[in-house]
Design a protein around this motif. Structure first.
Motif, mmCIF file in Angstrom:
data_model
loop_
_atom_site.group_PDB
_atom_site.id
_atom_site.type_symbol
_atom_site.label_atom_id
_atom_site.label_comp_id
_atom_site.label_asym_id
_atom_site.label_seq_id
_atom_site.Cartn_x
_atom_site.Cartn_y
_atom_site.Cartn_z
ATOM 1 N N LYS A 174 0.827 -1.214 0.000
ATOM 2 C CA LYS A 174 0.000 0.000 0.000
ATOM 3 C C LYS A 174 0.861 1.263 0.000
ATOM 4 C CE LYS A 174 -3.933 -2.145 2.368
ATOM 5 N NZ LYS A 174 -4.791 -2.136 3.584
ATOM 6 N N ASP A 175 2.076 1.143 0.566
ATOM 7 C CA ASP A 175 2.961 2.305 0.613
ATOM 8 C C ASP A 175 3.620 2.587 -0.733
ATOM 9 O OD1 ASP A 175 2.411 2.525 3.321
ATOM 10 O OD2 ASP A 175 4.084 1.219 3.891
ATOM 11 N N GLU A 176 3.479 1.647 -1.672
ATOM 12 C CA GLU A 176 4.148 1.802 -2.972
ATOM 13 C C GLU A 176 3.144 1.726 -4.115
ATOM 14 O OE1 GLU A 176 7.184 2.600 -3.100
ATOM 15 O OE2 GLU A 176 7.798 2.182 -1.034
ATOM 16 N N THR A 177 1.928 2.229 -3.891
ATOM 17 C CA THR A 177 0.873 2.094 -4.892
ATOM 18 C C THR A 177 1.186 2.850 -6.180
ATOM 19 O OG1 THR A 177 -0.285 3.914 -3.804
ATOM 20 C CG2 THR A 177 -0.967 1.667 -3.234
ATOM 21 N N ASN A 178 2.015 3.873 -6.107
ATOM 22 C CA ASN A 178 2.333 4.671 -7.289
ATOM 23 C C ASN A 178 3.613 4.217 -7.981
ATOM 24 O OD1 ASN A 178 0.098 6.394 -6.938
ATOM 25 N ND2 ASN A 178 1.213 7.562 -5.387
ATOM 26 N N TRP A 179 4.202 3.138 -7.473
ATOM 27 C CA TRP A 179 5.438 2.641 -8.070
ATOM 28 C C TRP A 179 5.134 1.958 -9.394
ATOM 29 C CZ3 TRP A 179 7.045 -2.324 -9.357
ATOM 30 C CH2 TRP A 179 8.398 -2.462 -9.665
ATOM 31 N N GLN A 180 5.967 2.205 -10.376
ATOM 32 C CA GLN A 180 5.801 1.580 -11.683
ATOM 33 C C GLN A 180 7.085 0.852 -12.059
ATOM 34 O OE1 GLN A 180 3.012 1.466 -13.533
ATOM 35 N NE2 GLN A 180 1.938 2.582 -11.912
ATOM 36 N N GLU A 181 6.934 -0.354 -12.592
ATOM 37 C CA GLU A 181 8.086 -1.143 -12.980
ATOM 38 C C GLU A 181 8.776 -0.537 -14.192
ATOM 39 O OE1 GLU A 181 9.228 -5.781 -14.048
ATOM 40 O OE2 GLU A 181 7.136 -5.142 -13.929
ATOM 41 N N ASP A 182 10.096 -0.401 -14.104
ATOM 42 C CA ASP A 182 10.886 0.127 -15.211
ATOM 43 C C ASP A 182 11.411 -1.049 -16.028
ATOM 44 O OD1 ASP A 182 12.457 1.454 -16.962
ATOM 45 O OD2 ASP A 182 13.843 2.305 -15.491
ATOM 46 N N THR A 183 10.902 -1.202 -17.231
ATOM 47 C CA THR A 183 11.279 -2.349 -18.065
ATOM 48 C C THR A 183 12.398 -2.026 -19.049
ATOM 49 O OG1 THR A 183 9.537 -1.783 -19.644
ATOM 50 C CG2 THR A 183 8.971 -3.363 -17.905
ATOM 51 N N THR A 184 12.900 -0.786 -19.011
ATOM 52 C CA THR A 184 13.991 -0.426 -19.921
ATOM 53 C C THR A 184 15.304 -1.026 -19.417
ATOM 54 O OG1 THR A 184 14.370 1.639 -18.713
ATOM 55 C CG2 THR A 184 12.860 1.710 -20.588
ATOM 56 N N LEU A 185 16.118 -1.478 -20.332
ATOM 57 C CA LEU A 185 17.403 -2.073 -19.987
ATOM 58 C C LEU A 185 18.509 -1.023 -20.052
ATOM 59 C CD1 LEU A 185 17.138 -5.415 -22.000
ATOM 60 C CD2 LEU A 185 16.765 -5.068 -19.548
ATOM 61 N N PRO A 186 19.503 -1.116 -19.181
ATOM 62 C CA PRO A 186 20.612 -0.158 -19.240
ATOM 63 C C PRO A 186 21.412 -0.323 -20.522
ATOM 64 C CG PRO A 186 21.106 -1.945 -17.710
ATOM 65 C CD PRO A 186 19.671 -2.107 -18.114
ATOM 66 N N GLU A 187 22.068 0.762 -20.936
ATOM 67 C CA GLU A 187 22.835 0.725 -22.170
ATOM 68 C C GLU A 187 24.113 -0.080 -22.021
ATOM 69 O OE1 GLU A 187 23.501 4.710 -23.366
ATOM 70 O OE2 GLU A 187 21.371 5.158 -23.732
ATOM 71 N N HIS A 188 24.706 -0.087 -20.847
ATOM 72 C CA HIS A 188 25.964 -0.799 -20.640
ATOM 73 C C HIS A 188 25.696 -2.169 -19.999
ATOM 74 C CE1 HIS A 188 25.608 0.063 -16.326
ATOM 75 N NE2 HIS A 188 25.276 1.286 -16.679
ATOM 76 N N ALA A 189 26.651 -3.053 -20.137
ATOM 77 C CA ALA A 189 26.530 -4.388 -19.549
ATOM 78 C C ALA A 189 26.608 -4.299 -18.025
ATOM 79 C CB ALA A 189 27.651 -5.282 -20.071
ATOM 80 N N PRO A 190 25.944 -5.216 -17.319
ATOM 81 C CA PRO A 190 25.992 -5.170 -15.846
ATOM 82 C C PRO A 190 27.399 -5.438 -15.327
ATOM 83 C CG PRO A 190 24.974 -7.209 -16.594
ATOM 84 C CD PRO A 190 25.138 -6.346 -17.812
ATOM 85 N N ASN A 191 27.733 -4.789 -14.214
ATOM 86 C CA ASN A 191 29.030 -5.023 -13.589
ATOM 87 C C ASN A 191 29.094 -6.404 -12.949
ATOM 88 O OD1 ASN A 191 29.960 -2.429 -14.241
ATOM 89 N ND2 ASN A 191 28.994 -1.566 -12.412
ATOM 90 N N HIS A 192 27.937 -6.905 -12.555
ATOM 91 C CA HIS A 192 27.900 -8.213 -11.903
ATOM 92 C C HIS A 192 26.525 -8.846 -12.132
ATOM 93 C CE1 HIS A 192 29.383 -11.146 -8.919
ATOM 94 N NE2 HIS A 192 28.109 -11.291 -8.625
ATOM 95 N N THR A 193 26.527 -10.124 -12.428
ATOM 96 C CA THR A 193 25.284 -10.877 -12.595
ATOM 97 C C THR A 193 25.198 -11.916 -11.497
ATOM 98 O OG1 THR A 193 25.340 -10.605 -15.003
ATOM 99 C CG2 THR A 193 23.951 -12.367 -14.127
ATOM 100 N N MET A 194 24.092 -11.884 -10.763
ATOM 101 C CA MET A 194 23.918 -12.800 -9.642
ATOM 102 C C MET A 194 22.726 -13.714 -9.915
ATOM 103 S SD MET A 194 23.294 -11.861 -5.606
ATOM 104 C CE MET A 194 24.745 -10.808 -5.626
#
Length: 264
Positions: A30-50
């Motif tokens: 309920k505290d995050e009702t206005n949160w929207q998922e960001d589906t865009t991917l970063p332009e650079h590769a991740p520094n670490h994949t877990m």
């Protein structure tokens, strides 16, 4: 009248069923009702994949699960920048039996080895965390046997035979609660907690906290808060078996069918 009574009871049961139904839609606090998922991917590769893997301990004999085959290929692409956490329930249904129980022990070893073998050529540091099934059958003794098995396998694969030099791959140590800290790099820290320790009846394991930093829930909270505060300027991942909150059956949320037909 009897008809009205049955009508009332029927309506009441219907209302209770609707109220208690769990929704399979994505749920937000309920505290995050206005949160929207960001589906865009970063332009650079991740520094670490877990990679996070849970409930992987139910492999059928002679058949490696597809998810483990996939992980085996992914982990070796760039092992320096990839890590993996096995988040518990590593051996179904009841953890690691004693060696005297030869039949169940053989099956348990097969199920944990199915996970360990995908790490044979992996140069990173995997971590295994206990879940409720790892505790359920043989308690602390079974958990310690699983810890020894995992750490013996992985250290010997890395050419380390002297136990005094063994790396810790099964955390927290010795059935303790944690927190245990793993610094993956300068920016990423993993804090490992045994959530089943928190949920368990500690009186059933009288030696459970022997040698542990946290001897009870109050001391655990103190140590945990200080650990998080220490790494507040890092990217912190808290790894444990149970979710903090869930809308599923483990959190008391059931569908109407499960309420009306609980044996299903």
């Amino acid at each position: 009248s009897t008809r009205r009574l049955f009508s009332f009871l029927g309506t009441l049961m219907l209302l209770l069923g609707v109220i208690s139904c769990a929704s399979y839609k994505r749920q937000y606090s309920k505290d995050e009702t206005n949160w929207q998922e960001d589906t865009t991917l970063p332009e650079h590769a991740p520094n670490h994949t877990m990679y996070l893997v849970g409930d992987a301990g139910n492999s059928l004999t002679g058949n490696k699960p597809p998810v483990l085959r996939y992980l085996e290929g992914q982990l070796h692409k760039d092992s320096k920048n990839r890590s993996i956490r096995f988040l518990g329930d590593n051996i179904y249904p009841s953890g690691m039996p004693p060696k005297e129980d030869s039949i169940n022990r053989q099956l348990a070893e097969y199920r944990i080895e199915a996970q360990l073998k995908i790490l044979d050529n992996y140069q990173g540091r995997p971590i295994f965390i206990p879940g409720n099934h790892d505790w359920s059958g043989w308690g602390q003794g079974g958990l310690e046997d699983q810890e020894k098995f995992v750490e013996s396998y992985l250290n010997k694969k890395h050419g380390v035979n002297d136990k005094d030099d063994w790396e810790n791959y099964f955390l927290p140590d010795d059935g303790c609660s944690g927190p245990e800290v793993i610094e993956l790099n300068d920016d990423i820290v993993v804090i490992v907690v045994d959530s089943n320790w928190w949920l368990a009846d500690l009186t059933e394991e009288p030696k459970l906290n022997t040698g542990c930093e946290a001897r009870n829930k109050e001391s655990f909270k103190f140590v945990f808060e200080n650990t998080v505060r220490k790494y507040r300027n890092k990217n912190v991942v808290i790894a444990m078996h149970h979710p903090l909150y869930t809308y599923g059956p483990h959190g008391g949320g059931f569908t109407a069918k499960e309420h009306l037909f609980p044996l299903t």
